[in-house]
Design an enzyme around this catalytic site. Structure first.
Site, PDB file in Angstrom:
ATOM      1  N   GLN A 186      53.661  43.039  13.881  1.00 47.31           N
ATOM      2  CA  GLN A 186      54.332  44.338  13.945  1.00 47.31           C
ATOM      3  C   GLN A 186      55.774  44.170  14.406  1.00 47.31           C
ATOM      4  OE1 GLN A 186      51.835  46.904  16.314  1.00 47.31           O
ATOM      5  NE2 GLN A 186      50.355  47.160  14.660  1.00 47.31           N
ATOM      6  N   LYS A 237      45.673  46.861  22.621  1.00 48.54           N
ATOM      7  CA  LYS A 237      45.345  47.436  21.308  1.00 48.54           C
ATOM      8  C   LYS A 237      44.998  48.919  21.512  1.00 48.54           C
ATOM      9  CE  LYS A 237      46.088  43.775  18.882  1.00 48.54           C
ATOM     10  NZ  LYS A 237      47.238  43.757  17.986  1.00 48.54           N
ATOM     11  N   ARG A 259      37.508  50.262  16.335  1.00 54.35           N
ATOM     12  CA  ARG A 259      36.830  48.963  16.179  1.00 54.35           C
ATOM     13  C   ARG A 259      35.723  48.759  17.228  1.00 54.35           C
ATOM     14  NH1 ARG A 259      39.692  47.290  11.868  1.00 54.35           N
ATOM     15  NH2 ARG A 259      41.953  47.404  11.996  1.00 54.35           N
ATOM     16  N   ASP A 284      42.315  41.389  15.181  1.00 53.55           N
ATOM     17  CA  ASP A 284      41.634  42.696  15.130  1.00 53.55           C
ATOM     18  C   ASP A 284      40.114  42.565  15.055  1.00 53.55           C
ATOM     19  OD1 ASP A 284      44.018  44.076  15.243  1.00 53.55           O
ATOM     20  OD2 ASP A 284      44.227  44.212  13.070  1.00 53.55           O
TER      21      ASP A 284
END
Ligand code: S3P
Length: 434
Positions: free
Chosen positions: A168, A341, A388, A314
């Protein structure tokens, strides 16, 4: 607030196609919007995060039409974005906020970027600092959103070494670099996903990569192209783990993106003894894709190699479930990023594993997990509004002795809107209640 109620299932069978890749979907809107010409996107992720990006560019005057996962973007060129009439609401999406900060720092107009409760707690100093060095003017709440970006700044190129492995930050600086005077270079210590570089090249922009140093020179133009978004390996990961831990499984995931900067989850599961085969490998829309077959596996605990951490960043919530079902201990270190996150994924996963009766020790930058049995009845897990986490514990149900409930699963909509449908299709017993 919705919950998943999931009861054990033994057998998983079938072939499924998970939705489009989130990272690629975001980037298709951003680059398509500032390109010259019309970009057609197929396989676009119809999840809230990617739709936040789409809406933000519509709010900046770009004509974008969507029919399901087919999107048509009428590019306005490098300098054609218009001032939005109100703050841009980026919902839960860190990728939108960090990448767009780079792009919007170089526009002629001011704008404000807002996020939901979770995004408003996430660190933005990591993009504000290097962008400020380039000449951007950004105000924040102590390094957190909302961000107020003052337009009309002349950016100059930067030669920047990433302090953390983050695609990012890299992408944010490359997008700002498109408008900066001179050549912007970003050097990464560990490999991070390279979708921005690939897609920029697809739009005809010259991006050089040399030994972890990525460079581009500002002042060029992008030319519209067609983008086929492959299935998201991060969403596929839940089913890879599901296939490995279920007692009787044979499932195939179709056309999954196996970009080498994203395949850590496959490597880690294989090191653990995962019965995973890739077939029908091909290139589609500039990205490598394959069908992935997963069958029941006897997993064993491992020390996760540090070089694989950024390649699976992730996927750790689901990998922690795999580790819980493995024989022996799994140790993860070098993964401090998990703490910033959508939730603190080390602590939140550890809390859920405690509830299910799995022995674990939280480390500052990782976790130790002792494989065992999910044996506690009446378990209610909190997702902390992290998609998630919700999906990982739903998969854990495959090895539970009792029904479990996961609370606060609304955020699954951000990345995987048809998760429940696909779980049901392969034989899981899952329902969503509100
Ligand atoms: C992303 C990069 C990763 C990842 C996120 C998507 C991207 O974040 O966790 O879900 O699309 O560039 P970091 O760059 O913070 O590691």
């Amino acid at each position: 607030m919705s919950s998943f109620v999931v009861s054990p299932a033994q057998s998983l069978k079938g072939t499924i196609k998970v939705p489009g890749d989130k990272s690629i979907s975001h980037r298709s809107i951003m680059l398509g919007s500032i390109a010259n010409g019309v970009t057609q996107v197929s396989g676009f992720l119809e999840g809230e995060d990617a739709l936040s990006t789409l809406k933000a560019f519509q709010d900046m005057g770009v004509k974008i039409e969507r029919e399901g996962s087919n999107v048509t973007i009428h590019g306005v060129g490098m300098h054609g974005l218009k001032a939005p009439s109100s703050p841009l609401d980026l919902g839960n999406s860190g990728t939108s906020m960090r990448l767009m900060s780079g792009l919007l720092s170089a526009q002629s107009f001011d704008c404000e970027l807002h996020g939901d409760e979770s995004l408003s707690k996430r660190p933005m100093g990591r993009v504000i600092d290097p962008l400020s060095t380039m000449g951007a003017k950004i105000d924040s709440q102590d390094g957190k959103p909302p961000l107020v970006i003052e337009g009309g700044q002349k950016l100059s190129a930067i030669d920047y070494t990433l302090p953390v492995a983050s695609a990012q930050i890299k992408s944010c600086l490359l997008l700002a670099g498109l408008y900066a005077q001179g050549t912007t270079s970003v050097t990464e210590g560990g490999i991070t996903r390279d979708h921005t570089e690939r897609m920029l090249r697809g739009f005809g922009y010259d991006v050089k990569t040399d030994n972890g140093r990525i460079s581009l020179t500002g002042g060029g133009e992008l030319t519209a192209c067609d983008i086929e978004v492959p299935s998201d390996i991060s969403s596929s990961a839940f089913f890879m783990v599901a296939g490995c831990i279920a007692k009787d499984s044979d499932i195939t995931l179709e056309a999954v993106n196996i970009n080498p900067t994203r395949t850590g989850v496959i490597d880690i599961l294989k090191l653990m003894g995962g019965n995973i085969t890739l077939c029908n490998e091909r290139v589609s829309g500039g990205e490598l894709v394959a069908d992935i077959r997963v069958q029941s596996s006897n997993l064993k605990g491992i020390n996760i190699p540090k070089n694989l951490v950024p390649l699976a960043i992730d996927e750790f919530p689901s990998l922690f479930i795999a580790a819980s079902c493995a024989i022996g201990e799994t140790v993860l270190t070098g993964a401090r990023e998990l703490r910033v996150k959508e939730s603190d994924r080390i602590q939140v996963m550890a809390d859920g594993l405690d509830i299910l009766g799995i022995e674990n020790e939280v480390l500052e930058d990782g976790i130790r997990i002792q494989g065992g049995e999910f044996s506690k009845p009446g378990s209610v897990i909190q997702s902390h509004h992290d998609h998630r986490i919700s999906m990982s514990f739903a998969i854990a149900s495959l090895r539970c002795e009792h029904e479990i409930q996961i609370e606060g699963v609304d955020n699954v909509q951000t990345s995987f809107p048809n998760f429940v449908e696909l779980c049901t299709k392969i034989g899981m017993n899952i329902s969503e209640t509100s």
